[in-house]
Motif scaffolding. Structure first.
Motif, PDB file in Angstrom:
ATOM      1  N   GLY A 422       0.805  -1.214   0.000  1.00 55.12           N
ATOM      2  CA  GLY A 422       0.000   0.000   0.000  1.00 55.12           C
ATOM      3  C   GLY A 422       0.839   1.266   0.000  1.00 55.12           C
ATOM      4  O   GLY A 422       0.490   2.262  -0.625  1.00 55.12           O
ATOM      5  N   LYS A 423       1.953   1.207   0.703  1.00 53.76           N
ATOM      6  CA  LYS A 423       2.844   2.368   0.783  1.00 53.76           C
ATOM      7  C   LYS A 423       3.289   2.833  -0.591  1.00 53.76           C
ATOM      8  O   LYS A 423       3.549   4.006  -0.812  1.00 53.76           O
ATOM      9  CB  LYS A 423       4.092   1.993   1.598  1.00 53.76           C
ATOM     10  CG  LYS A 423       3.957   2.264   3.065  1.00 53.76           C
ATOM     11  CD  LYS A 423       4.409   3.688   3.352  1.00 53.76           C
ATOM     12  CE  LYS A 423       4.006   4.151   4.711  1.00 53.76           C
ATOM     13  NZ  LYS A 423       5.059   4.104   5.693  1.00 53.76           N
ATOM     14  N   GLU A 451      -0.353  -7.757  -7.363  1.00 54.38           N
ATOM     15  CA  GLU A 451      -1.117  -8.348  -6.266  1.00 54.38           C
ATOM     16  C   GLU A 451      -1.228  -7.347  -5.136  1.00 54.38           C
ATOM     17  O   GLU A 451      -0.233  -6.840  -4.630  1.00 54.38           O
ATOM     18  CB  GLU A 451      -0.434  -9.623  -5.752  1.00 54.38           C
ATOM     19  CG  GLU A 451      -0.458 -10.715  -6.784  1.00 54.38           C
ATOM     20  CD  GLU A 451      -0.305 -12.108  -6.188  1.00 54.38           C
ATOM     21  OE1 GLU A 451      -0.118 -12.225  -4.953  1.00 54.38           O
ATOM     22  OE2 GLU A 451      -0.382 -13.066  -6.969  1.00 54.38           O
ATOM     23  N   ILE A 452      -2.468  -7.093  -4.766  1.00 58.54           N
ATOM     24  CA  ILE A 452      -2.722  -6.083  -3.735  1.00 58.54           C
ATOM     25  C   ILE A 452      -3.621  -6.692  -2.682  1.00 58.54           C
ATOM     26  O   ILE A 452      -4.545  -7.438  -3.027  1.00 58.54           O
ATOM     27  CB  ILE A 452      -3.442  -4.901  -4.391  1.00 58.54           C
ATOM     28  CG1 ILE A 452      -2.546  -4.320  -5.474  1.00 58.54           C
ATOM     29  CG2 ILE A 452      -3.801  -3.829  -3.409  1.00 58.54           C
ATOM     30  CD1 ILE A 452      -3.302  -3.605  -6.502  1.00 58.54           C
ATOM     31  N   THR A 453      -3.374  -6.379  -1.417  1.00 57.71           N
ATOM     32  CA  THR A 453      -4.322  -6.840  -0.401  1.00 57.71           C
ATOM     33  C   THR A 453      -5.205  -5.670  -0.005  1.00 57.71           C
ATOM     34  O   THR A 453      -4.786  -4.515  -0.062  1.00 57.71           O
ATOM     35  CB  THR A 453      -3.624  -7.373   0.867  1.00 57.71           C
ATOM     36  OG1 THR A 453      -2.934  -6.292   1.476  1.00 57.71           O
ATOM     37  CG2 THR A 453      -2.643  -8.476   0.536  1.00 57.71           C
ATOM     38  N   SER A 463      -6.182   7.349  -3.326  1.00 56.00           N
ATOM     39  CA  SER A 463      -5.081   7.340  -4.284  1.00 56.00           C
ATOM     40  C   SER A 463      -4.957   5.981  -4.950  1.00 56.00           C
ATOM     41  O   SER A 463      -4.604   5.881  -6.118  1.00 56.00           O
ATOM     42  CB  SER A 463      -3.768   7.760  -3.628  1.00 56.00           C
ATOM     43  OG  SER A 463      -3.588   7.089  -2.432  1.00 56.00           O
ATOM     44  N   ALA A 464      -5.303   4.904  -4.215  1.00 58.67           N
ATOM     45  CA  ALA A 464      -5.197   3.576  -4.811  1.00 58.67           C
ATOM     46  C   ALA A 464      -6.150   3.443  -5.999  1.00 58.67           C
ATOM     47  O   ALA A 464      -5.782   2.919  -7.042  1.00 58.67           O
ATOM     48  CB  ALA A 464      -5.484   2.512  -3.766  1.00 58.67           C
ATOM     49  N   ASP A 481      -5.209  -9.991  -3.495  1.00 62.08           N
ATOM     50  CA  ASP A 481      -4.483 -11.057  -2.792  1.00 62.08           C
ATOM     51  C   ASP A 481      -5.134 -11.375  -1.443  1.00 62.08           C
ATOM     52  O   ASP A 481      -5.801 -10.510  -0.857  1.00 62.08           O
ATOM     53  CB  ASP A 481      -3.042 -10.569  -2.560  1.00 62.08           C
ATOM     54  CG  ASP A 481      -2.060 -11.714  -2.367  1.00 62.08           C
ATOM     55  OD1 ASP A 481      -2.495 -12.884  -2.341  1.00 62.08           O
ATOM     56  OD2 ASP A 481      -0.859 -11.422  -2.248  1.00 62.08           O
ATOM     57  N   ASP A 482      -4.929 -12.563  -0.957  1.00 56.84           N
ATOM     58  CA  ASP A 482      -5.338 -12.963   0.401  1.00 56.84           C
ATOM     59  C   ASP A 482      -6.812 -12.695   0.669  1.00 56.84           C
ATOM     60  O   ASP A 482      -7.184 -12.308   1.791  1.00 56.84           O
ATOM     61  CB  ASP A 482      -4.511 -12.218   1.470  1.00 56.84           C
ATOM     62  CG  ASP A 482      -3.022 -12.505   1.323  1.00 56.84           C
ATOM     63  OD1 ASP A 482      -2.668 -13.445   0.596  1.00 56.84           O
ATOM     64  OD2 ASP A 482      -2.227 -11.779   1.939  1.00 56.84           O
TER      65      ASP A 482
END
Ligand code: C2E
Ligand code: MG
Ligand code: MG
Length: 581
Positions: A422-423, A451-453, A463-464, A481-482
């Motif tokens: 995320g950072k 891959e993003i959780t 922003s994402a 992800d996850d």
């Protein structure tokens, strides 16, 4: 001459001062020692000081540094200094305009190093140099990512409400002079506050904060102090007791009170609290030091599963130091070529043919062997070091995959999945970075998956969303992800442009254990397909799990059953073999 103990302090200071002067005079930097209140104790003279401010060392000790800073830059500089003061050993850099005695504003870069705890230095050491003559405002700090200072502006700074620190400082002083006047400080954090903010917005989150504040106030006695530190955090000064048991009992009551449901505008919200405690059993010179220990305890409380509270122990400081040292090592690893990517096969369940790999980071430590991501990524994320590391991972994974596809699979190219933290969404221009990785490597954009959780982007929803849409426009794929851990709010599923959903391995490992588990997995697969997402199951360890997932129309899978993460040579062998796994 006698031994050192016969030299009085003034003489020693004189000698030290002359040394300091000799060392700093010819330096390109103006070197200044500043105490915790921002007063200059020493400032170097010489050509650099003439260029920067036109003040010689003695003159510089008579002005407040903040008064030399351009009014528009002052708040920023003061904030950076306040943060620095709170963290012994921390470093920070700011760019500001400084007033030259007779030349107007000079743009300067100041680098501060907190050595307040060093018994010899006891100061913030600031190195300042001119960067260019300023006409207009100076650009924000433009350090390259790899030079970015290590863990400096840690979260403590944000929660360190200055009024509360002052109250604590007075309590510290009382405790020092009066052995009967002890205190405890408790840092309280609402655990899912960020999620609340992301899901319901700041109005609802703000009401939860207020309600929590009211509940806390009811538990406190006369003489105790409650500080609302914002963002789901509170500080409590428990006056009169340095007893850990008493403080822990209060922590219990706090946890109970904050765990009761919150009813805000028709929404019923559950929460829970973590508590870090420090007591005046240790002598604290200043409030921020007590708060710092409470914060270390809070960090510990976050990772203890049972009680979710912890009392500060000296060992925590040792661990913190170790963590800092690890981060220093990691910084070196990035520059010294010790990071490696391993590649875990992903297969389609229908035919068990290889379709891609997930790139997984390893740190090949010169003495400790391979260090797994779970042991260093959280610290890298907290410190921001994940940004340059993540940039390296993207570049390397796309380069490697493009090379393999050109060599082995020109007509049926494999994809590579890259984990993104995320950072990386806020600290760098991620979309541009991805575009550059894809074009440099010549990997087809749709052969790259990010891959993003959900947990990782919860803080940076806005922003994402923007970045992910920009990334999608490049043709790059996005994978959630996850899924099933963390917040898994179905709310976001359709807000973000995901192509793939990865079912967390905790669901896969429970398949076959009890009736309901398969139903849940099946429901997730159906839902994802309805939202036009492909489904990858993670952590498939047995043939039975693989079969069951295939029967539920799960598209692909990854896990020890098909292959462990492999070093590049062995991954290349698997591709070259071209066999089902
Ligand atoms: P993840 O993205 O969910 O990666 C899958 C993890 O599950 C990997 O652990 C993998 O080795 C492990 N795994 C795969 N199959 C099985 C299985 O059948 N059984 C079991 N028990 N485990 C399996 P690893 O390599 O330790 O990575 C852990 C986490 O670290 C990753 O979880 C990911 O969140 C993070 N990570 C790894 N590389 C990077 C990276 O380059 N950047 C970022 N930001 N995070 C990374
Ligand atoms: Mg992953
Ligand atoms: Mg995963």
């Amino acid at each position: 001459m006698g031994n050192a103990s016969e030299i009085d302090e003034t003489t020693l200071l004189n000698i030290a001062g002359r040394w300091l002067h000799a060392l700093t005079e010819g330096s390109g930097d103006v070197v200044t020692l500043v105490d915790a209140h921002g007063r200059v104790q020493y400032s170097s003279s010489g050509a650099s000081a003439q260029e920067l401010t036109g003040l010689d060392g003695a003159e510089a000790t008579r002005v407040r540094p903040a008064d030399l800073v351009h009014p528009e830059d002052r708040d920023r500089a003061v904030a950076a200094f306040r943060q620095l003061v709170l963290r012994p050993g921390a470093r920070a850099t700011v760019e500001v305009r400084l007033r030259h005695k007779d030349r107007g504003w000079i743009a300067a870069r100041a680098h501060g190093y907190n050595r307040l705890e060093d018994p010899v230095v006891r100061a913030i050491v600031v190195h300042t140099r001119a960067v260019a003559r300023a006409e207009g405002p100076v650009a924000a700090a433009e350090e390259t990512a790899s030079q970015r200072p290590l863990p400096s502006e840690a979260p403590l700074a944000q929660r360190a409400n200055s009024a509360f620190i002052e109250v604590l400082s007075r309590a510290c002083e009382r405790a020092r002079v009066d052995p009967n006047s002890g205190f405890s400080v408790l840092l309280v954090e609402l655990e899912n506050f960020k999620m609340l903010l992301g899901t319901y917005g700041d109005v609802v989150a703000g009401e939860v904060q207020n309600e929590a504040s009211r509940r806390l106030a009811e538990l406190l006695g006369e003489g105790d102090v409650l500080a609302d530190l914002g963002a789901g955090e509170f500080g409590v000064l428990l006056s009169g007791s340095r007893d850990q048991v008493v403080a822990s009992k209060l922590a219990d009551r706090i946890q109970q009170a904050l765990a009761a449901r919150y009813r805000v505008r028709d929404v019923v919200i559950a929460s829970s609290a973590v508590v870090g405690i420090a007591t005046s059993e240790r002598t604290y010179a200043r409030g921020e030091l007590a708060l710092q220990d409470a914060s270390l305890a809070l960090n510990r409380a976050r990772v203890t599963t049972k009680r979710r509270r912890a009392v500060f122990q000296t060992s925590m400081r040792v661990e913190d130091t170790r963590r800092m040292a690890m981060l220093g090592g990691l910084h070196g690893a990035l520059q010294g070529n010790q990071l490696r990517l391993h590649y875990q096969p992903i297969v389609t369940l229908a035919s068990r043919q290889l379709v891609g790999f997930e790139a997984l980071l390893r740190w090949e430590h010169p003495n400790q062997g391979f260090i797994m991501p779970g042991d260093f990524i959280p610290a890298a994320e907290e410190s921001g070091l994940i940004v340059p590391i993540g940039a390296w991972v993207l570049k390397e994974a796309t380069r490697q995959m493009a090379e393999w596809n050109a060599r082995f699979r020109p007509n049926d190219p494999l994809y590579v999945s890259v984990n993104v933290s995320g950072k990386q969404f806020v600290e760098d221009d991620l979309a541009a970075q991805i575009e550059s990785a894809v074009s440099t490597s010549q990997l087809a954009p749709d052969r790259l998956k990010l891959e993003i959780t959900e947990t990782s982007i919860i803080d940076q929803q806005a922003s994402a969303v923007l970045v992910l849409h920009a990334v999608k426009a490049l043709g790059v794929k996005i994978s959630l992800d996850d899924f099933g851990t963390g917040y898994s709010s179905f709310n976001y599923l359709h807000q973000l442009p995901y192509d793939t959903l990865k079912i967390d391995r905790s669901f896969v490992s429970r398949l076959g254990e009890a009736e309901g588990n398969a139903e849940i997995v099946h429901a997730i697969i159906v839902l994802a397909h309805n939202l036009r997402m492909e489904v990858v199951a993670e952590g498939v360890e047995t043939e039975r799990q693989a079969d069951e997932l295939r029967n539920m129309w799960c598209d692909s899978a990854q896990g020890y059953f098909f292959g462990r993460p492999l070093d590049p040579l062995r991954a290349a062998e698997v591709i070259a073999a071209g066999q089902p796994l």
